[in-house]
Design an enzyme around this catalytic site. Structure first.
Site, PDB file in Angstrom:
ATOM      1  N   HIS A 249      13.739  14.522 -27.117  1.00 27.14           N
ATOM      2  CA  HIS A 249      12.589  14.542 -28.019  1.00 27.14           C
ATOM      3  C   HIS A 249      11.824  13.231 -27.963  1.00 27.14           C
ATOM      4  O   HIS A 249      10.633  13.204 -27.684  1.00 27.14           O
ATOM      5  CB  HIS A 249      13.032  14.832 -29.461  1.00 27.14           C
ATOM      6  CG  HIS A 249      11.888  15.093 -30.385  1.00 27.14           C
ATOM      7  ND1 HIS A 249      11.030  14.098 -30.800  1.00 27.14           N
ATOM      8  CD2 HIS A 249      11.443  16.237 -30.964  1.00 27.14           C
ATOM      9  CE1 HIS A 249      10.101  14.621 -31.594  1.00 27.14           C
ATOM     10  NE2 HIS A 249      10.336  15.912 -31.709  1.00 27.14           N
TER      11      HIS A 249
ATOM     12  N   HIS B  37      18.051  22.216 -35.732  1.00 25.72           N
ATOM     13  CA  HIS B  37      16.871  21.594 -35.128  1.00 25.72           C
ATOM     14  C   HIS B  37      17.242  20.404 -34.243  1.00 25.72           C
ATOM     15  O   HIS B  37      18.084  19.602 -34.600  1.00 25.72           O
ATOM     16  CB  HIS B  37      15.960  21.123 -36.273  1.00 25.72           C
ATOM     17  CG  HIS B  37      14.735  20.407 -35.823  1.00 25.72           C
ATOM     18  ND1 HIS B  37      14.438  19.118 -36.195  1.00 25.72           N
ATOM     19  CD2 HIS B  37      13.711  20.811 -35.035  1.00 25.72           C
ATOM     20  CE1 HIS B  37      13.277  18.759 -35.665  1.00 25.72           C
ATOM     21  NE2 HIS B  37      12.824  19.766 -34.950  1.00 25.72           N
TER      22      HIS B  37
END
Length: 270
Positions: free
Chosen positions: A38, A2
């Site tokens: 992110h 991830h």
């Protein structure tokens, strides 16, 4: 694996046992894919701010997935692009798809000439942005590489009602290569109710789903729960934890890490 947003993390996650990585893609105001980034907040226990320019990251990813390259990882077979289209207007989705396809064609697929070999999942957070898929597909056709769509699959990542997701795919003209994600940041708990619905759709004779994956799973107990629910994939911050559970006697007979010879668009029948 991830949130793999820096090139150096590709080696790190694959060396821990990941056969797939997920990478965040942020867009500028003209719908160009700009950074693999992110930002804050992100999963607990992770650094939220690692980044590359998108096209630079694609170059590193290409090397990691091109046989014969010094950086090649045979094990890395699938990449999920978590497309952060929330910054765009709905009417920019088509353009985002077009620009994404051009970037991948140039920097990852090397214009169709011995580029990276990994399968790609375009993961879209908003059902209203289904035209991103249309733009992507039409661009590869226009650029005379429609065959690269064989390497591309889709996911709507907003935990929407399964029936609503099916409608969005219908509008986009998608009839296969569908991964269905379900999940939440590792800072919060989420049950498996919707995962079970997705698995039931996958296993029904008229479902639209080919594979179901669950995110973000960092603990052995939640890994076992997800495997028991019948998922095809697990997204994690700790690939070594998942690898450990897969080696337990309860799971070795039924599960293994997928390789390049496995078809990620084919529903597994056991």
């Amino acid at each position: 694996g991830h949130m793999v947003n820096a090139i150096a993390q590709i080696d790190e996650f694959v060396n821990l046992g990941a056969n797939s990585i997920e990478t965040d893609v942020s867009f500028d105001k003209n719908a160009n894919p700009e950074y693999t980034y992110h930002g804050i907040p992100c999963d607990c226990g992770r650094t939220c701010t690692k980044w590359e320019y998108f096209n630079t990251f694609l170059g590193g990813l290409r090397k990691a997935t091109t046989p014969g390259d010094s950086k090649y990882h045979e094990k890395l077979v699938l990449v999920v692009f978590d497309l952060k289209t929330g910054s765009l207007y709905d009417n920019q989705a088509y353009d985002a798809g077009t620009k994404l396809a051009k970037s991948l064609l140039q920097n990852y697929w090397n214009k169709g000439n011995n580029g990276g070999r990994a399968y790609i999942v375009l993961s879209i957070p908003n059902l209203d942005h289904y035209k991103l898929i249309t733009g992507f597909k039409e661009t590869l056709t226009k650029e005379e590489h429609p065959e690269l769509m064989d390497k591309v699959g889709y996911d709507f990542s907003g935990n929407d009602d399964i029936g609503d997701v099916a409608k969005a795919y219908k509008k986009a003209g998608v009839t296969g290569h569908v991964w269905q994600s379900d999940g939440i940041t590792n800072c919060l708990l989420r049950g498996l109710d919707r995962v079970r619905k997705a698995v039931a759709n996958r296993d029904s004779s008229n479902g639209y789903i080919n594979k179901v994956y669950y995110w973000t799973v960092d603990k052995r107990a939640s890994t076992r729960d997800a495997l028991d629910a019948g998922v095809d994939g697990i997204m994690t911050n700790y690939p070594d934890v998942i690898a450990d559970v897969l080696s337990e006697s309860a799971y070795t007979a039924k599960f293994r890490i997928a390789t390049y010879d496995d078809n990620p668009w084919e529903t597994f029948k056991n």
